[in-house]
Motif scaffolding. Structure first.
Motif, PDB file in Angstrom:
ATOM      1  N   TYR A 255       0.841  -1.199   0.000  1.00  0.00           N
ATOM      2  CA  TYR A 255       0.000   0.000   0.000  1.00  0.00           C
ATOM      3  C   TYR A 255       0.877   1.250   0.000  1.00  0.00           C
ATOM      4  O   TYR A 255       1.876   1.325   0.714  1.00  0.00           O
ATOM      5  CB  TYR A 255      -0.884  -0.008   1.253  1.00  0.00           C
ATOM      6  CG  TYR A 255      -1.664   1.260   1.495  1.00  0.00           C
ATOM      7  CD1 TYR A 255      -2.561   1.742   0.544  1.00  0.00           C
ATOM      8  CD2 TYR A 255      -1.508   1.974   2.676  1.00  0.00           C
ATOM      9  CE1 TYR A 255      -3.285   2.906   0.771  1.00  0.00           C
ATOM     10  CE2 TYR A 255      -2.219   3.140   2.919  1.00  0.00           C
ATOM     11  CZ  TYR A 255      -3.101   3.597   1.957  1.00  0.00           C
ATOM     12  OH  TYR A 255      -3.816   4.758   2.173  1.00  0.00           O
ATOM     13  N   GLY A 256       0.497   2.224  -0.806  1.00  0.00           N
ATOM     14  CA  GLY A 256       1.213   3.495  -0.827  1.00  0.00           C
ATOM     15  C   GLY A 256       0.604   4.457  -1.823  1.00  0.00           C
ATOM     16  O   GLY A 256      -0.082   4.049  -2.766  1.00  0.00           O
ATOM     17  N   LEU A 257       0.857   5.737  -1.613  1.00  0.00           N
ATOM     18  CA  LEU A 257       0.300   6.794  -2.459  1.00  0.00           C
ATOM     19  C   LEU A 257       1.455   7.660  -2.960  1.00  0.00           C
ATOM     20  O   LEU A 257       1.744   8.713  -2.408  1.00  0.00           O
ATOM     21  CB  LEU A 257      -0.707   7.623  -1.673  1.00  0.00           C
ATOM     22  CG  LEU A 257      -1.951   6.825  -1.237  1.00  0.00           C
ATOM     23  CD1 LEU A 257      -2.536   7.373   0.044  1.00  0.00           C
ATOM     24  CD2 LEU A 257      -3.000   6.824  -2.346  1.00  0.00           C
ATOM     25  N   SER A 258       2.126   7.153  -3.980  1.00  0.00           N
ATOM     26  CA  SER A 258       3.291   7.830  -4.538  1.00  0.00           C
ATOM     27  C   SER A 258       4.390   7.903  -3.477  1.00  0.00           C
ATOM     28  O   SER A 258       4.467   7.047  -2.599  1.00  0.00           O
ATOM     29  CB  SER A 258       2.910   9.209  -5.079  1.00  0.00           C
ATOM     30  OG  SER A 258       3.951   9.748  -5.851  1.00  0.00           O
ATOM     31  N   LEU A 259       5.238   8.931  -3.540  1.00  0.00           N
ATOM     32  CA  LEU A 259       6.404   9.027  -2.678  1.00  0.00           C
ATOM     33  C   LEU A 259       6.467  10.395  -2.008  1.00  0.00           C
ATOM     34  O   LEU A 259       5.823  11.349  -2.455  1.00  0.00           O
ATOM     35  CB  LEU A 259       7.686   8.802  -3.490  1.00  0.00           C
ATOM     36  CG  LEU A 259       7.819   7.460  -4.202  1.00  0.00           C
ATOM     37  CD1 LEU A 259       9.043   7.476  -5.112  1.00  0.00           C
ATOM     38  CD2 LEU A 259       7.898   6.305  -3.209  1.00  0.00           C
ATOM     39  N   ARG A 260       7.264  10.469  -0.957  1.00  0.00           N
ATOM     40  CA  ARG A 260       7.501  11.741  -0.269  1.00  0.00           C
ATOM     41  C   ARG A 260       9.005  11.918  -0.110  1.00  0.00           C
ATOM     42  O   ARG A 260       9.755  10.961   0.127  1.00  0.00           O
ATOM     43  CB  ARG A 260       6.832  11.767   1.117  1.00  0.00           C
ATOM     44  CG  ARG A 260       7.180  10.595   1.993  1.00  0.00           C
ATOM     45  CD  ARG A 260       6.844  10.834   3.447  1.00  0.00           C
ATOM     46  NE  ARG A 260       7.663  11.881   4.016  1.00  0.00           N
ATOM     47  CZ  ARG A 260       8.925  11.703   4.409  1.00  0.00           C
ATOM     48  NH1 ARG A 260       9.521  10.532   4.272  1.00  0.00           N
ATOM     49  NH2 ARG A 260       9.604  12.706   4.919  1.00  0.00           N
ATOM     50  N   SER A 261       9.462  13.134  -0.258  1.00  0.00           N
ATOM     51  CA  SER A 261      10.887  13.428  -0.189  1.00  0.00           C
ATOM     52  C   SER A 261      11.397  13.331   1.239  1.00  0.00           C
ATOM     53  O   SER A 261      10.712  13.720   2.188  1.00  0.00           O
ATOM     54  CB  SER A 261      11.157  14.833  -0.731  1.00  0.00           C
ATOM     55  OG  SER A 261      10.781  14.938  -2.083  1.00  0.00           O
TER      56      SER A 261
END
Length: 457
Positions: A255-261
């Motif tokens: 599960y995930g919603l794109s990425l974060r820096s």
């Protein structure tokens, strides 16, 4: 006394190309990386060599992975490389680095942050169950350890990584039951605009989706109200499409919603931040040359905004050229201009991807009160909502002080974005108006037994 080394944090695509560029100019950088070997997340290497070849590990990106690994290997006697090491603090031109059971304070002259990114997660019911992994975590299990997160796996969330990891599991022989995309199918029409900018990437993504469907994988779009169910371990997923509720059995979920820096070190270095509407996050400010607001500090790759591995390689080289220019060394201005043009083109393509995989802005209004938002401190959505209204809060660091959100092991790296979204909805403000969690050392947990040692300069 000799001049301190440049410090490169991270040995993924950006860090490797930065180090390579500095070496060509006659410098000897120190490269510090948390992983045991170079490659970053995208080109991660197995912990123990097995029978899988590069094609099996990296698919169509095998050539890029091998070139990056080879380039770093060629630098072995011209750099200092500290693997399995964590830069946990930056202060006064020195880095505190946890390595080999001790903390070394290292002076640097020029700092290139190539810290990459991690999964962006918006909590849903059951997301803390055993058997539930982030998409990146599921990918690490497959690449680095050669194992799957379950025998019948569902992948849910949004973003290009959703389809890539599902396809990788399919090719590894794992039963992929479904891919549940929070983005509506109509949003995928934006990918047509991307054909002119990056046709190979768009067509590859379409192939992934087609192969998944042809192999009997259920592909659904526009899903909401995702819930993960099970006693002791995840055993199924439930979601809603319009007015219809659906359910599937599984024993593993990615599960995930794109990425974060990963921006904590940039914050500790004193870099200025600004809200980025596309990434829906506060990011360190940098110019087209990768210079930040702090002299001698440069940032490259996904740590300054999500753009992918190809952009990271280009940005790593560009950051190194800026460092060379600031040191008065030859810095190839024509090459620098070419890199900037290529990065600008990738940036336009990144805009296309964001339109094709939009952020599920409705999450904060729909998340159930009992859902755990901060798993480190076990803070629920109800507790956050109550804190906002009981104390008339409208700023994320005040919410942290009252609720303990972001005070656990992850320091808000995984719960911070969700808390900000909730705070914004509860106060009727934009998420950019509630601020960002201030970073504090250590950026990640370090052992209490860590012994300090001053590194030789």
């Amino acid at each position: 006394m000799s001049r301190p080394q440049p410090l490169v944090v991270g040995a993924g695509p950006a860090g490797v190309r930065a180090a390579e560029t500095l070496v060509r100019a006659g410098l000897r950088p120190l490269v510090v990386d948390e992983a045991p070997a170079c490659g970053g997340q995208i080109y991660r290497r197995p912990l123990v060599k097995d029978e899988r070849d590069a094609r099996a590990l990296y698919g169509s990106e095998a050539g890029k992975a091998q070139r990056l690994h080879g380039a770093f290997a060629a630098l072995a006697d011209r750099i200092d490389h500290w693997p399995r090491a964590l830069v946990w603090n930056l202060r006064d031109g020195r880095a505190d680095i946890a390595v080999a059971g001790e903390s070394r304070a290292v002076a640097y002259d020029g700092l290139i942050l190539a810290t990459g990114a991690s999964d962006r997660v918006l909590p849903v019911p059951g997301w803390t169950l055993p058997g539930v992994f982030t998409l990146g975590g599921a990918q690490v299990a497959l690449k680095a350890q050669g194992c799957a997160i379950g025998q019948r796996v569902v992948f849910a969330g949004s973003g290009p990584l959703l389809y890539l990891v599902a396809w990788q599991y399919l090719k590894a022989g794992v039963k992929v039951a479904a891919v549940l995309d929070a983005a509506p199918f109509a949003a995928k029409r934006h990918l047509l605009r991307g054909l002119a900018l990056a046709p190979d990437i768009v067509l590859r993504g379409m192939r992934f989706a087609a192969e998944l469907r042809l192999n009997g994988v259920l592909l659904r779009h526009g899903i909401c109200d995702l819930a993960l169910e099970g006693e002791g371990r995840v055993a199924g997923v439930r979601w809603r499409e319009g007015r219809r509720e659906r359910h599937l059995f599984c024993d593993g979920v990615g599960y995930g919603l794109s990425l974060r820096s990963e921006t904590q070190l940039a914050d500790l270095a004193g870099c200025a931040f600004a809200f980025n509407q596309r990434d829906r996050a506060f990011l360190p400010q940098r110019d087209s040359s990768s210079r930040t607001s702090v002299r001698g500090v440069y940032i490259a790759g996904d740590g300054a905004g999500i753009a992918g591995a190809d952009a990271a390689e280009l940005a790593g080289e560009r950051a190194a050229l800026a460092l060379l220019e600031d040191r008065g060394l030859p810095h190839a201005p024509e090459r620098a201009a070419d890199l900037e043009r290529k990065l600008a083109r990738i940036g336009r393509f990144r805009d296309v991807l964001e339109a094709a995989f939009p952020f599920p802005a409705q999450w904060a209004a729909r998340v159930k009160d009992e859902t755990v938002v901060c798993r480190c401190e076990e803070v629920s959505a109800r507790a956050l909502r109550n804190a906002v209204h009981d104390f008339s809060l409208d700023e994320i660091n005040r919410l942290k002080a009252v609720s303990r959100i972001g005070m656990g092991r992850c320091q808000g790296r995984f719960c911070g974005a969700a808390a900000a979204e909730l705070l914004a909805v509860e106060t009727g403000r934009g998420v950019e108006a509630v601020g960002r969690l201030r970073s504090q050392p250590p950026v990640k947990p370090v052992p209490l037994t860590l012994m300090p040692r001053e590194a030789a300069e």
